[in-house]
Design a protein around this motif. Structure first.
Motif, PDB file in Angstrom:
ATOM      1  N   UNK A   1       9.409   0.301  10.386  1.00 12.07           N
ATOM      2  CA  UNK A   1       8.020   0.296  10.839  1.00 12.07           C
ATOM      3  C   UNK A   1       7.867   1.041  12.161  1.00 12.07           C
TER       4      UNK A   1
ATOM      5  N   UNK B   1      23.137  -6.513   8.095  1.00 13.49           N
ATOM      6  CA  UNK B   1      22.037  -5.561   8.081  1.00 13.49           C
ATOM      7  C   UNK B   1      21.895  -4.971   9.481  1.00 13.49           C
TER       8      UNK B   1
ATOM      9  N   UNK C   1      18.079   3.079   4.001  1.00 12.62           N
ATOM     10  CA  UNK C   1      16.832   2.707   3.321  1.00 12.62           C
ATOM     11  C   UNK C   1      15.746   3.741   3.624  1.00 12.62           C
TER      12      UNK C   1
ATOM     13  N   UNK D   1      16.291   6.820   1.505  1.00 16.92           N
ATOM     14  CA  UNK D   1      15.957   6.616   0.089  1.00 16.92           C
ATOM     15  C   UNK D   1      14.455   6.496  -0.129  1.00 16.92           C
ATOM     16  N   UNK D   2      13.752   5.970   0.863  1.00 19.34           N
ATOM     17  CA  UNK D   2      12.314   5.732   0.712  1.00 19.34           C
ATOM     18  C   UNK D   2      11.465   6.808   1.394  1.00 19.34           C
TER      19      UNK D   2
ATOM     20  N   UNK E   1      12.447 -11.632   2.513  1.00 11.90           N
ATOM     21  CA  UNK E   1      13.814 -11.157   2.799  1.00 11.90           C
ATOM     22  C   UNK E   1      14.767 -11.646   1.713  1.00 11.90           C
TER      23      UNK E   1
ATOM     24  N   UNK F   1      15.892  -8.711  -0.739  1.00  9.47           N
ATOM     25  CA  UNK F   1      17.119  -8.149  -0.166  1.00  9.47           C
ATOM     26  C   UNK F   1      18.376  -8.932  -0.531  1.00  9.47           C
TER      27      UNK F   1
ATOM     28  N   UNK G   1      20.386  -4.317  -1.881  1.00  7.24           N
ATOM     29  CA  UNK G   1      19.024  -3.791  -1.772  1.00  7.24           C
ATOM     30  C   UNK G   1      19.018  -2.271  -1.640  1.00  7.24           C
TER      31      UNK G   1
ATOM     32  N   UNK H   1      16.818   0.037  -3.943  1.00  2.14           N
ATOM     33  CA  UNK H   1      15.900   1.078  -3.464  1.00  2.14           C
ATOM     34  C   UNK H   1      16.077   2.364  -4.271  1.00  2.14           C
TER      35      UNK H   1
ATOM     36  N   UNK I   1      12.397   1.952  -6.441  1.00  2.00           N
ATOM     37  CA  UNK I   1      11.835   2.220  -5.118  1.00  2.00           C
ATOM     38  C   UNK I   1      10.540   1.449  -4.882  1.00  2.00           C
TER      39      UNK I   1
ATOM     40  N   UNK J   1      11.160  -2.203  -3.675  1.00  2.00           N
ATOM     41  CA  UNK J   1      11.564  -2.343  -2.274  1.00  2.00           C
ATOM     42  C   UNK J   1      10.407  -2.019  -1.343  1.00  2.00           C
ATOM     43  N   UNK J   2       9.600  -1.038  -1.705  1.00  2.00           N
ATOM     44  CA  UNK J   2       8.447  -0.724  -0.852  1.00  2.00           C
ATOM     45  C   UNK J   2       7.471  -1.897  -0.802  1.00  2.00           C
TER      46      UNK J   2
ATOM     47  N   UNK K   1       8.984  -4.447   1.499  1.00  2.00           N
ATOM     48  CA  UNK K   1       8.845  -4.049   2.902  1.00  2.00           C
ATOM     49  C   UNK K   1       7.425  -4.281   3.408  1.00  2.00           C
TER      50      UNK K   1
ATOM     51  N   UNK L   1       7.076  -8.008   3.992  1.00  2.00           N
ATOM     52  CA  UNK L   1       7.821  -8.412   5.192  1.00  2.00           C
ATOM     53  C   UNK L   1       7.060  -8.009   6.441  1.00  2.00           C
ATOM     54  N   UNK L   2       6.480  -6.819   6.394  1.00  7.87           N
ATOM     55  CA  UNK L   2       5.710  -6.333   7.537  1.00  7.87           C
ATOM     56  C   UNK L   2       4.524  -7.245   7.813  1.00  7.87           C
TER      57      UNK L   2
ATOM     58  N   UNK M   1       5.846 -10.382   9.451  1.00  8.13           N
ATOM     59  CA  UNK M   1       6.209 -10.065  10.833  1.00  8.13           C
ATOM     60  C   UNK M   1       4.968  -9.929  11.717  1.00  8.13           C
TER      61      UNK M   1
END
Lengths: 172, 430
Positions: A53, A115, A123, A126-127, B110, B114, B126, B130, B134, B137-138, B141, B144-145, B148
């Motif tokens: 991020x 991690x 990651x 890959x993304x 998580x 993961x 993970x 990915x 893909x 996993x996106x 993410x 998770x964001x 957070x």
């Protein structure tokens, strides 16, 4: 033609409660006090999603972390040595590598404790979520015991990394 | 007649929170010993809390875990507010619950994406996920964001939040500060619903467990930040009675204590929470649970991934509800001062019930502290599941046995760092 300003972020990785492992945070704090607000400066713990991020959309990400070398051969890891790894090309003669020289080995993530930066970089690759360019400074840690404060050697190295990061930002 | 004995060790269990090992000894097809060995060194938190000021435990104990610091903060606050005879007002409870929703989202996501999903998809981790999926996993993410972001806005930062204090918060966000969060959570809700659809399509082995389930229960909402303690056998007690019924004991193979409920093995965590409180799920969370085919109770630990995904939907909806009705607590914290020498507190950490007890001395310093984390409480149940699985598969190779046992352990998302206050598998065939 209007020029789009370059977006630069600085990420200091580590844990300030483990002595020299806090060098990334120390450098980030010092850099933050000397740059304009358009430069994003973050102190992070190495958790990959937060790093993805933080550098999202950045042209340049400057990463600072501590490193522990081959402890069985301490003479090979002089405390306070600054390493620089760049994803684009070799610029000078001091611990500088281009992406062709850098092999990311994420391996199996055996635990969330495993991690970290390499997982985040892999990651991101890959993304398609890597910054356009990243530069990594690592400082060999002399002491990763419990407690706050850097060893003298690492504190001296931190000053050199701050200066190098500021130069990096100015150069773009 | 000769007997056969087989020993096997998994030296470092993969995709768990922390580090631990598994030792298995099989004699004549019977699982003689199954030891989930938590070898992270003991961390002595309860000892070094002694002598600290009574306002310090929320910040000190949050350092026990980087995944569930809010759980430690809230259980500590509940216990110390109990010692102060203070019941915080609803606006503070709401803000505390909002912060906790952020932790449930971040922690569950998580584990789902993961640590746990690779088990069902035949990939090692993970990173490989990915490569193969893909979009999944996106999605993880993005979720998770969102979790957070809640922790950041309400807690001051996403890890080891700094805004929590006994009595409430140091700073209460304004409605304007929460508004951008609502937009992000709204967008994440679609990802959460898609996550339930995704994990409910996974092929889960049939493996129902008979453990007694223990969780918090609240009269008016799905218990998160507080509640009474109930079980599937009809047991009921308050936080202050927890220690009268739950006994911890040492086992030689682990630096984490094991626990029993009135002498009985039991299980806490998402399966227990869902099975005891599924009727309190609301809106899309209830709809997603129904469409996933969970029913009112879930006793298959492999399907805990579905329960976690449903709880992510719930946490997002609940966070949005709290933001919608938000009234900024003024002041942000209730005045506190110890009136009793002992306080007890509980809350539902992502991995299950977390109990704190503090005893204060005449100078308002901590004289004694007790922390009972969910992974400690669940170890006996996990070892029981492992025994069953090993005995049901006597001909399995060591490699297959290792894979099977690690999957069983990951079903429970054990937090080894919390429990030591643990993973490596050894199988001995004799």
């Amino acid at each position: 033609m209007k020029t789009v300003p370059m977006r630069t972020v600085v990420l200091g990785l580590g844990n300030e409660y483990r002595r020299d492992d806090g060098v990334g945070h120390v450098v980030a704090r010092e850099v933050a006090s000397r740059v304009t607000p358009d430069v994003g400066v973050y102190a992070v713990d190495g958790e990959p999603t937060r790093m993805l991020d933080a550098w999202d959309g950045a042209d340049l990400a400057i990463l600072i972390d501590s490193a522990v070398g081959d402890s069985s051969r301490p003479e090979t890891v002089p405390s306070g040595t600054v390493h620089r790894v760049e994803s684009v090309h070799r610029v000078d003669s001091v611990h500088r590598f281009d992406s062709g020289d850098v092999t990311l080995s994420p391996g199996a993530a055996t635990s969330t404790h495993g991690f970290g930066l390499i997982t985040a970089l892999e990651l991101g690759r890959l993304l398609d979520r890597l910054p356009h360019r990243w530069v990594l400074y690592t400082v060999d840690a002399a002491d990763v015991g419990f407690g706050c404060g850097l060893s003298r050697a690492t504190a001296r190295a931190a000053d050199r990394v701050v200066a190098a990061v500021l130069e990096e930002i100015a150069r773009g | 007649m000769t007997s056969s004995r087989r020993e096997m060790t998994v030296r470092a269990l993969a995709r768990v929170e922390g580090e631990g090992r598994l030792d298995i000894t099989v004699r004549d097809g019977h699982a003689e010993r199954v030891d989930l060995a938590i070898y992270e060194p003991p961390r002595f938190f309860e000892s070094f809390l002694r002598g600290r000021h009574y306002l310090e435990p929320p910040d000190i104990t949050s350092r026990i875990c980087g995944i569930c610091p809010v759980a430690y903060q809230v259980s500590a606050c509940n216990a110390l507010e109990d010692a102060c005879g203070v019941i915080v007002d609803d606006d503070i409870v709401d803000l505390r619950r909002l912060l906790y929703c952020g932790e449930w989202i971040a922690s569950h996501v998580l584990h789902i994406y993961f640590l746990h999903a690779p088990d069902f998809l035949g990939v090692p981790d993970s990173i490989e996920l990915a490569r193969t999926d893909r979009a999944a996993i996106e999605r993880g993410l993005a979720l998770k964001k969102a979790g957070n972001a809640v922790l950041d806005v309400v807690g001051g930062r996403p890890i080891h939040p700094v805004n929590v204090r006994v009595g409430g918060f140091h700073h209460a966000p304004t409605r304007a500060e929460l508004a951008p969060l609502a937009a992000q959570l709204e967008a994440a809700l679609d990802h959460a619903v898609a996550t339930v659809d995704w994990v409910s399509s996974f092929d889960c082995p049939d493996f129902d467990v008979g453990h007694e389930f223990l969780a918090l229960q609240h009269p008016s909402r799905y218990a998160i930040e507080d509640g009474d303690i109930v079980s599937t056998s009809g047991f009921h007690c308050t936080a202050s009675e927890f220690a009268q019924h739950v006994s911890e004991h040492q086992v030689p193979h682990s630096t984490a204590l094991h626990a029993t409920l009135d002498g009985r093995r039991y299980l806490t965590g998402p399966l227990a929470r869902y099975s005891l409180n599924s009727g309190q799920l609301t809106g899309q969370a209830a709809a997603s649970a129904a469409s996933a085919g969970l029913g009112p109770r879930c006793r298959n630990p492999y399907r805990s991934i579905v329960v976690r995904a449903v709880e992510v939907v719930y946490a997002l909806e609940e966070a949005l509800r709290i933001i919608d009705r938000y009234r900024r607590p003024t002041p942000p914290a209730a005045a506190v001062s110890p009136v009793r020498r002992v306080g007890h507190g509980v809350s539902e950490a992502p991995r299950g019930l977390l109990y704190h007890r503090y005893e204060l001395d005449a100078d308002d310093l901590v004289a004694a502290a007790a922390i009972v984390p969910p992974t400690s409480q669940n170890q006996a149940a996990i070892e029981h599941d492992l025994c069953r699985a090993v005995e049901a598969n006597p001909a399995a190779s060591n490699e297959d046995l290792t894979t099977m046992c690690e999957r069983i352990i990951r079903n429970y998302d054990p937090c080894i760092s919390c429990a030591t206050h643990f993973l490596t598998l050894t199988v001995h065939h004799r």
